[in-house]
Design an enzyme around this catalytic site. Structure first.
Site, PDB file in Angstrom:
ATOM      1  N   LYS A   1      -3.926   4.206   1.340  1.00 58.92           N
ATOM      2  CA  LYS A   1      -3.813   3.890   2.770  1.00 58.92           C
ATOM      3  C   LYS A   1      -2.488   4.336   3.395  1.00 58.92           C
ATOM      4  O   LYS A   1      -2.065   3.814   4.436  1.00 58.92           O
ATOM      5  CB  LYS A   1      -4.034   2.391   3.069  1.00 58.92           C
ATOM      6  CG  LYS A   1      -5.278   1.780   2.484  1.00 58.92           C
ATOM      7  CD  LYS A   1      -6.504   2.653   2.583  1.00 58.92           C
ATOM      8  CE  LYS A   1      -7.006   2.833   3.990  1.00 58.92           C
ATOM      9  NZ  LYS A   1      -8.103   3.853   3.996  1.00 58.92           N
ATOM     10  N   SER A   2      -1.859   5.311   2.745  1.00 58.60           N
ATOM     11  CA  SER A   2      -0.557   5.777   3.238  1.00 58.60           C
ATOM     12  C   SER A   2      -0.630   7.148   3.895  1.00 58.60           C
ATOM     13  O   SER A   2       0.406   7.720   4.251  1.00 58.60           O
ATOM     14  CB  SER A   2       0.432   5.835   2.065  1.00 58.60           C
ATOM     15  OG  SER A   2       0.560   4.575   1.467  1.00 58.60           O
ATOM     16  N   GLY A   3      -1.843   7.690   4.043  1.00 58.19           N
ATOM     17  CA  GLY A   3      -1.972   9.011   4.661  1.00 58.19           C
ATOM     18  C   GLY A   3      -2.415  10.084   3.674  1.00 58.19           C
ATOM     19  O   GLY A   3      -2.200  11.280   3.907  1.00 58.19           O
ATOM     20  N   THR A   4      -3.077   9.669   2.609  1.00 58.30           N
ATOM     21  CA  THR A   4      -3.546  10.601   1.571  1.00 58.30           C
ATOM     22  C   THR A   4      -4.411  11.716   2.160  1.00 58.30           C
ATOM     23  O   THR A   4      -4.196  12.900   1.905  1.00 58.30           O
ATOM     24  CB  THR A   4      -4.419   9.835   0.532  1.00 58.30           C
ATOM     25  OG1 THR A   4      -3.890   8.538   0.356  1.00 58.30           O
ATOM     26  CG2 THR A   4      -4.519  10.589  -0.766  1.00 58.30           C
TER      27      THR A   4
ATOM     28  N   HIS B   1      -3.327   8.475  -6.719  1.00 59.17           N
ATOM     29  CA  HIS B   1      -2.649   7.220  -6.353  1.00 59.17           C
ATOM     30  C   HIS B   1      -1.971   6.620  -7.585  1.00 59.17           C
ATOM     31  O   HIS B   1      -1.510   5.477  -7.534  1.00 59.17           O
ATOM     32  CB  HIS B   1      -3.667   6.195  -5.843  1.00 59.17           C
ATOM     33  CG  HIS B   1      -4.403   6.601  -4.599  1.00 59.17           C
ATOM     34  ND1 HIS B   1      -3.772   7.065  -3.471  1.00 59.17           N
ATOM     35  CD2 HIS B   1      -5.728   6.581  -4.307  1.00 59.17           C
ATOM     36  CE1 HIS B   1      -4.696   7.324  -2.547  1.00 59.17           C
ATOM     37  NE2 HIS B   1      -5.871   7.043  -3.021  1.00 59.17           N
TER      38      HIS B   1
ATOM     39  N   SER C   1      -4.169  -1.309   7.369  1.00 53.75           N
ATOM     40  CA  SER C   1      -5.150  -0.263   7.116  1.00 53.75           C
ATOM     41  C   SER C   1      -6.112  -0.695   5.999  1.00 53.75           C
ATOM     42  O   SER C   1      -7.328  -0.534   6.101  1.00 53.75           O
ATOM     43  CB  SER C   1      -4.420   1.037   6.754  1.00 53.75           C
ATOM     44  OG  SER C   1      -5.315   2.101   6.665  1.00 53.75           O
TER      45      SER C   1
ATOM     46  N   TYR D   1       4.707   8.748   6.409  1.00 49.93           N
ATOM     47  CA  TYR D   1       3.613   8.847   7.390  1.00 49.93           C
ATOM     48  C   TYR D   1       4.210   8.856   8.799  1.00 49.93           C
ATOM     49  O   TYR D   1       3.763   9.590   9.677  1.00 49.93           O
ATOM     50  CB  TYR D   1       2.707   7.632   7.173  1.00 49.93           C
ATOM     51  CG  TYR D   1       1.542   7.487   8.121  1.00 49.93           C
ATOM     52  CD1 TYR D   1       0.296   8.017   7.798  1.00 49.93           C
ATOM     53  CD2 TYR D   1       1.677   6.786   9.317  1.00 49.93           C
ATOM     54  CE1 TYR D   1      -0.786   7.858   8.657  1.00 49.93           C
ATOM     55  CE2 TYR D   1       0.602   6.634  10.180  1.00 49.93           C
ATOM     56  CZ  TYR D   1      -0.620   7.169   9.853  1.00 49.93           C
ATOM     57  OH  TYR D   1      -1.688   7.018  10.717  1.00 49.93           O
TER      58      TYR D   1
ATOM     59  N   PHE E   1      -5.229  13.850  14.329  1.00 49.85           N
ATOM     60  CA  PHE E   1      -6.113  12.694  14.160  1.00 49.85           C
ATOM     61  C   PHE E   1      -7.479  12.948  14.821  1.00 49.85           C
ATOM     62  O   PHE E   1      -8.531  12.735  14.208  1.00 49.85           O
ATOM     63  CB  PHE E   1      -5.446  11.443  14.740  1.00 49.85           C
ATOM     64  CG  PHE E   1      -6.243  10.193  14.544  1.00 49.85           C
ATOM     65  CD1 PHE E   1      -6.218   9.504  13.335  1.00 49.85           C
ATOM     66  CD2 PHE E   1      -7.043   9.688  15.562  1.00 49.85           C
ATOM     67  CE1 PHE E   1      -6.973   8.346  13.135  1.00 49.85           C
ATOM     68  CE2 PHE E   1      -7.788   8.533  15.385  1.00 49.85           C
ATOM     69  CZ  PHE E   1      -7.748   7.860  14.166  1.00 49.85           C
TER      70      PHE E   1
ATOM     71  N   MET F   1      -9.613  15.604  13.030  1.00 47.43           N
ATOM     72  CA  MET F   1     -10.154  15.077  11.765  1.00 47.43           C
ATOM     73  C   MET F   1     -11.242  14.040  12.023  1.00 47.43           C
ATOM     74  O   MET F   1     -12.245  13.979  11.329  1.00 47.43           O
ATOM     75  CB  MET F   1      -9.031  14.478  10.914  1.00 47.43           C
ATOM     76  CG  MET F   1      -8.157  15.534  10.248  1.00 47.43           C
ATOM     77  SD  MET F   1      -6.854  14.811   9.219  1.00 47.43           S
ATOM     78  CE  MET F   1      -7.785  14.019   7.913  1.00 47.43           C
TER      79      MET F   1
ATOM     80  N   LYS G   1      -7.185   4.129  13.427  1.00 47.13           N
ATOM     81  CA  LYS G   1      -6.302   4.244  14.591  1.00 47.13           C
ATOM     82  C   LYS G   1      -5.292   5.376  14.427  1.00 47.13           C
ATOM     83  O   LYS G   1      -4.946   6.046  15.382  1.00 47.13           O
ATOM     84  CB  LYS G   1      -5.517   2.944  14.785  1.00 47.13           C
ATOM     85  CG  LYS G   1      -6.228   1.886  15.583  1.00 47.13           C
ATOM     86  CD  LYS G   1      -5.236   0.818  16.014  1.00 47.13           C
ATOM     87  CE  LYS G   1      -5.927  -0.317  16.733  1.00 47.13           C
ATOM     88  NZ  LYS G   1      -5.010  -1.448  16.959  1.00 47.13           N
TER      89      LYS G   1
HETATM   90  P1  A3P Z   1      -5.307   3.481   9.813  1.00 47.19           P
HETATM   91  O1  A3P Z   1      -6.291   2.641   9.076  1.00 47.19           O
HETATM   92  O2  A3P Z   1      -4.038   2.733  10.110  1.00 47.19           O
HETATM   93  O3  A3P Z   1      -5.868   4.137  11.030  1.00 47.19           O
HETATM   94  P2  A3P Z   1      -5.493   7.153   3.260  1.00 47.19           P
HETATM   95  O4  A3P Z   1      -5.988   8.527   3.531  1.00 47.19           O
HETATM   96  O5  A3P Z   1      -4.312   7.105   2.345  1.00 47.19           O
HETATM   97  O6  A3P Z   1      -6.589   6.235   2.828  1.00 47.19           O
HETATM   98  O7  A3P Z   1      -4.916   6.576   4.625  1.00 47.19           O
HETATM   99  C1  A3P Z   1      -5.771   6.245   5.696  1.00 47.19           C
HETATM  100  C2  A3P Z   1      -4.950   6.059   6.942  1.00 47.19           C
HETATM  101  O8  A3P Z   1      -4.438   7.338   7.381  1.00 47.19           O
HETATM  102  C3  A3P Z   1      -5.755   5.483   8.090  1.00 47.19           C
HETATM  103  O9  A3P Z   1      -4.844   4.665   8.835  1.00 47.19           O
HETATM  104  C4  A3P Z   1      -6.135   6.755   8.860  1.00 47.19           C
HETATM  105  O10 A3P Z   1      -6.508   6.548  10.193  1.00 47.19           O
HETATM  106  C5  A3P Z   1      -4.824   7.522   8.737  1.00 47.19           C
HETATM  107  N1  A3P Z   1      -4.973   8.968   9.030  1.00 47.19           N
HETATM  108  C6  A3P Z   1      -5.841   9.838   8.487  1.00 47.19           C
HETATM  109  N2  A3P Z   1      -5.716  11.042   9.060  1.00 47.19           N
HETATM  110  C7  A3P Z   1      -4.764  10.925  10.016  1.00 47.19           C
HETATM  111  C8  A3P Z   1      -4.201  11.827  10.968  1.00 47.19           C
HETATM  112  N3  A3P Z   1      -4.598  13.090  11.087  1.00 47.19           N
HETATM  113  N4  A3P Z   1      -3.223  11.350  11.786  1.00 47.19           N
HETATM  114  C9  A3P Z   1      -2.811  10.078  11.693  1.00 47.19           C
HETATM  115  N5  A3P Z   1      -3.306   9.174  10.812  1.00 47.19           N
HETATM  116  C10 A3P Z   1      -4.284   9.602   9.982  1.00 47.19           C
END
Ligand code: A3P
Length: 287
Positions: A44-47, A99, A129, A184, A220, A223, A249
């Site tokens: 949940k860190s932007g993977t 992870h 998240s 992130y 965002f 995607m 979000k």
């Molecule tokens: P939120 O739930 O806060 O919206 P992971 O990929 O590690 O599971 O992380 C998911 C988080 O990354 C989610 O956060 C998702 O919306 C965010 N995310 C994915 N793609 C993104 C993008 N292009 N810009 C910003 N946030 C993004």
């Protein structure tokens, strides 16, 4: 459906997607190639954002792969049992996600020239998240309210173990030239500048137009609209799309909408205590 967890070296894993055999194989037998790039995060860190960026960089900004191959096949998580075949099928240079905590990572990395990109996110936003993701992730339903999510996080009882140990473990590599650290929040604040820094680290020379394309196709909204990137193609019995949206979000500081003042103050106290031996400060702590 089984939600069984198991523990390996004191860290919790999910039997639905992990196995001791795969973890042992990854650590002891997986062959790291010199041109591999590892996208390492605590969940949940932007993977997935980083998967999108790195694959676009790999393809010089060309979005064809992003638009035709599901994101979880482009850079599968090395430790996920079901992803083993996908990892084997990757074209070079391989971009592989993980992870895993530091002490689970393939041993063959140590003698390689492979590169690691570690993305950290403000842990309070990670909790938020996660809280929403758990509602839709059928293999990992945590019953309970937001307080339960905070408790699980602070106790380090969730999948992949403690966020604090994850960060501290990986920070042992902070001075290694093969290691690139980013948050992130930096990606959000300066998406284009971050892409340029990543290109430099990876030794990729992209034109301005190619960099623009990487930024555009990893935004965002792009995607979220791309069914190859928004995880709507995942099996319904794994990700229930009626319960939320994976690209939820995509902002920083959303924690302020969910933490009470008391929860935030408690979190800060635990955070200071657990982080005091690290002696580092992080950009995302200001958000
Ligand atoms: P939120 O739930 O806060 O919206 P992971 O990929 O590690 O599971 O992380 C998911 C988080 O990354 C989610 O956060 C998702 O919306 C965010 N995310 C994915 N793609 C993104 C993008 N292009 N810009 C910003 N946030 C993004």
């Amino acid at each position: 459906m089984s939600f069984d967890d198991f523990t390996c070296k004191g860290v919790q894993f999910r039997a639905k997607v992990h196995s001791e055999d795969r973890l042992k194989f990854v650590e002891n037998e997986f062959e790291v190639y010199d041109d591999d790039v590892y996208n390492v995060t605590y969940p949940k860190s932007g993977t997935n954002w980083m998967i999108e960026i790195l694959n676009l960089i790999k393809h010089d900004g060309d979005p064809t792969i992003s638009q035709t191959v599901p994101i979880y096949e482009r850079s599968p998580c090395i430790e996920v049992t079901q992803a083993a075949d996908q990892v084997d099928k990757l074209t070079r240079p391989r971009i592989i996600s993980s992870h895993l905590p530091y002490n689970f990572f393939p041993k063959s990395f140590s003698t390689s020239k492979a590169k690691i990109i570690y993305t950290m996110r403000n842990p309070k936003d990670v909790i938020v998240s996660f809280f929403f993701f758990r509602k839709m992730y059928c293999y990992h339903k945590v019953n309970g309210d937001f307080q339960k999510s905070v408790d699980v996080f602070l106790e380090g009882n969730g999948g992949y173990g403690s966020w604090f140990n994850h960060l501290k473990g990986w920070m042992q590599m902070k001075d290694d030239s093969r290691f690139f650290f980013i948050t992130y929040e930096e990606l959000l604040k300066d998406h284009r500048g971050s892409v340029i820094r990543l290109c430099k680290f990876l030794g990729k020379n992209l034109t301005d137009a190619q960099i623009d394309s990487v930024v555009k196709h990893s935004s965002f909204n792009t995607m979220k609209d791309n069914k190859m990137s928004n995880l709507t193609e995942m099996p319904f019995d794994m990700l229930d799309q009626t319960k939320g949206s994976f690209l939820r979000k995509g902002v920083s500081g959303d924690w302020k909408n969910y933490f009470t003042v008391a929860q935030s103050e408690y979190f800060d106290r635990v955070y200071r205590e657990k982080m005091k031996d690290l002696n580092m400060s992080f950009y995302c702590e200001q958000e």
